[in-house]
Enzyme design. Structure first.
Site, short mmCIF file in Angstrom:
data_model
loop_
_atom_site.label_atom_id
_atom_site.label_comp_id
_atom_site.label_asym_id
_atom_site.label_seq_id
_atom_site.Cartn_x
_atom_site.Cartn_y
_atom_site.Cartn_z
N HIS A 134 1.03 -1.14 0.09
CA HIS A 134 -0.16 -0.12 -0.01
C HIS A 134 1.09 1.44 0.04
O HIS A 134 2.04 1.31 0.49
CB HIS A 134 -0.83 -0.09 1.31
CG HIS A 134 -1.86 0.84 1.41
ND1 HIS A 134 -1.92 2.21 1.76
CD2 HIS A 134 -3.44 0.89 1.16
CE1 HIS A 134 -2.80 3.03 1.77
NE2 HIS A 134 -4.06 2.03 1.48
N ASP A 211 2.98 -5.00 8.15
CA ASP A 211 2.06 -4.34 8.09
C ASP A 211 0.69 -5.44 8.23
O ASP A 211 0.49 -5.91 7.11
CB ASP A 211 1.94 -3.70 6.62
CG ASP A 211 0.59 -3.00 6.28
OD1 ASP A 211 -0.47 -2.99 7.04
OD2 ASP A 211 0.52 -2.31 4.98
N GLN A 214 -4.34 -5.70 6.77
CA GLN A 214 -5.37 -6.30 6.10
C GLN A 214 -5.39 -7.93 6.52
O GLN A 214 -5.92 -8.62 5.74
CB GLN A 214 -5.21 -6.22 4.58
CG GLN A 214 -5.43 -4.80 3.93
CD GLN A 214 -6.77 -4.53 3.98
OE1 GLN A 214 -7.81 -5.30 4.16
NE2 GLN A 214 -6.98 -3.07 3.78
N LYS A 237 -10.37 -1.30 10.72
CA LYS A 237 -10.51 -2.44 9.91
C LYS A 237 -10.92 -3.81 10.59
O LYS A 237 -11.06 -4.89 9.97
CB LYS A 237 -9.26 -2.46 8.82
CG LYS A 237 -8.92 -1.47 8.09
CD LYS A 237 -7.98 -1.66 6.82
CE LYS A 237 -7.44 -0.55 6.28
NZ LYS A 237 -8.22 -0.06 5.35
N CYS A 375 -4.78 2.56 -3.71
CA CYS A 375 -3.40 3.21 -3.16
C CYS A 375 -2.54 2.10 -3.25
O CYS A 375 -1.62 2.10 -2.54
CB CYS A 375 -3.71 3.40 -1.57
SG CYS A 375 -4.92 4.84 -1.28
#
Lengths: 417, 143
Positions: A134, A211, A214, A237, A375
């Site tokens: 991202h 990261d 997600q 999220k 993104c």
């Protein structure tokens, strides 16, 4: 061991199905059709327990944390710190001091770049990321590179959207000072083998930032088992509020890092000659924090943990399998990102119909999808496309909703026949 | 679904499929690149101006049906018009797609462009419809 939630686990299929009832916003019509919310990778909806926790904070014990001797402030501090402890248990961090509240994943990565990066990475050094990051895991490093002359190296991916790790040992060079990789891609859904990447990086003494924006909401993350050095995720999220997220870091690393921002709460003693900094995690939490957000995130984690994680994974993987099969029934539809190991994210293009037109038409039937580059412009460049349509599902979605999406994609084809 | 039919009228779909004046112009000409950072769409426009008149006008780029059709129809409207008209048309077009009660006189002047009134019901798509027009303005300003 992970802290067990107080609530008994609701681990059967019925409870997973009825989870949907906990989300007030899912029960509405959009353009005279029942809402089909397929934009969960952008943000998930919030269960009632999260909304109530925020409402309770503001309507009863609204107060600042860490500084009042009065009862409201004591309660606010207690609830805020309890949320930190819930998160510690959730990701199995060794200490609550390793849980830094931030605005979100982007904020966490910027913190690492400007604090860890500026004090440990020099001109000529390298940071290793992947081709599927991202923008939030690209741009902070580019800003650092402009400041100190370091360089970015990229792990490429193949046509299925899986990382090509054959050359990982070469990419992890003597100059590599940090690896920062996405666990699950927001635009492709690919779940990356971060265990391998962490192990190989550690063999060369290189720290790794994960990261998890997600992935945190789709599985079980144990930071001690993973042995990652840093991990970042956003609250919104994983069924929590916006504007709050978490940076996990190993205590030894965090202690050596300089503060990211200066201000109140992050100091021990201030004089004009010399200021000493507060202990972890407060050293990195300057100013009045997002108290309601922290408390709301704590409630979200509790909600999430009230379900058996294996049931959530099973439901989402079943949706993935079903969707992959059904979507390919639409003439001209091409899935972008077909990794073996992926989340329930369907990125696709449909003939030469522009994703924005598809998104507008689907919205007229109450279907919320994301369209654009998500993104991740390097991912779009890889596939030589400007944009995709992305339907991202979580466990409260249903196969019936997928059927409706497929039906309306046929309708899109009709408009542009 | 009437809003949708209003947005995706046959004329718009036709221009999307077979855009007019698609391509580049050889130098010397004015050109500019327009981008919609939100969606990654981009358009290049090329103008040949002689004696203050837009002699020729072309565009190319990636975009949705609305932005492509708007650019295509725009080229047919602006060709042969004085350069000063470009800004005037942009303002009239902006009014057409954003205003709750667009000026009826402008609607007449806009001719074929008036079919984009349907965009008004889709606020997120207004930028798609106006991208080409803003890019022409930039190209003229760049000389």
């Amino acid at each position: 061991m992970m802290n067990q939630p107080l609530l008994q686990k609701k681990d059967n299929l019925t409870s997973i199905q009825s989870a949907r009832l906990s989300f007030p916003a899912l029960d509405q019509s959009v353009n005279d059709h029942p809402l089909v919310y397929f934009d969960n990778a952008a943000t998930t909806h919030k269960p009632l327990s999260v909304l109530k926790s925020i409402d309770q904070f503001y309507s009863s014990y609204n107060s600042n944390v860490h500084r009042g001797v009065h009862s409201l402030s004591e309660k606010a501090t207690e609830q805020y710190e309890n949320a930190r402890k819930s998160i510690q248990g959730f990701i199995n961090a060794e200490s609550a001091q390793e849980i830094i509240f931030v605005k979100g994943t982007t904020d966490a990565i910027n913190l690492i770049a400007q604090s860890y990066g500026r004090s440990n990475i020099q001109a000529g050094d390298e940071i290793l990321i992947t081709e599927m990051e991202h923008h939030s895991n690209i741009v902070p490093w580019q800003i650092l590179a402009e400041q100190n002359g370091c360089k970015l190296n990229i792990i490429p991916f193949n046509e299925k959207g899986e990382l090509i790790l054959e050359n990982l040992d070469q990419l992890l060079s003597s100059k590599t000072k940090l690896v920062s990789v996405v666990h699950a891609s927001n635009s492709l859904g690919t779940v990356n083998p971060i265990e391998t990447i962490i192990r190989k990086a550690h063999l060369k003494g290189i720290p790794v930032l994960i990261d998890a924006a997600q992935s945190i909401q789709h599985g079980k993350i144990d930071v001690q088992k993973l042995d990652c050095d840093f991990l970042a995720f956003s609250g919104h999220k994983i069924y929590g509020p916006t504007g709050i997220g978490v940076l996990y870091g190993k205590k030894t690393l965090l202690e050596e890092m300089p503060p990211y921002q200066g201000g109140g709460d992050m100091i021990n003693y201030v004089s004009f000659e010399k200021t000493t900094y507060n202990e972890l995690p407060y050293k990195f939490e300057a100013g009045t924090p997002n108290i309601a957000g922290g408390i709301g995130l704590g409630a979200a984690i509790e909600f999430f943990q009230s379900y058996d994680i294996n049931s959530i994974i099973a439901k989402e993987q079943a949706l993935l399998k079903y969707g992959q099969k059904k979507l390919l029934e639409v003439p001209g539809l091409q899935l972008i990102g077909t990794a073996e190991n992926k989340t329930a994210v369907f990125s696709f293009v449909l003939k030469d119909i522009h994703p924005h037109d598809i998104g507008t038409i689907l919205n007229q039937y109450g279907i919320a999808v994301r369209t654009g580059h998500h993104c991740t412009q390097p991912v779009m460049a890889h596939y030589k496309i400007p944009a995709t349509v992305r339907a991202s599902l979580v466990f409260y979605n249903t196969e019936r909703e997928i059927d409706f999406l497929v039906e309306k994609l046929h309708a899109v084809n009709e408009v542009f026949k | 679904m009437s809003n949708l039919n209003e947005l995706y009228q046959q004329v718009i779909l036709d221009h999307n499929k077979n855009p007019k004046n698609y391509g580049q112009l050889p130098p010397p000409c004015c050109s500019a690149e327009g981008k919609n950072p939100l969606c990654g769409d981009h358009i290049d426009v090329y103008l040949t101006i002689e004696d203050g008149i837009i002699k020729d006008l072309k565009f190319e780029g990636d975009g949705c049906a609305i932005s492509k059709a708007s650019a295509s129809i725009m080229t047919t409207v602006l060709k042969g018009k004085p350069v000063a008209a470009a800004n005037e048309y942009l303002e009239m077009f902006q009014d057409l797609v954003t205003s709750d009660q667009p000026n009826e006189e402008h609607k007449g002047k806009l001719g074929k462009m008036a079919i984009f009134r349907g965009v008004h019901e889709f606020p997120t798509r207004i930028k798609c419809a106006t991208l080409a027009w803003h890019t022409v303005k930039d190209a003229v300003a760049a000389g």
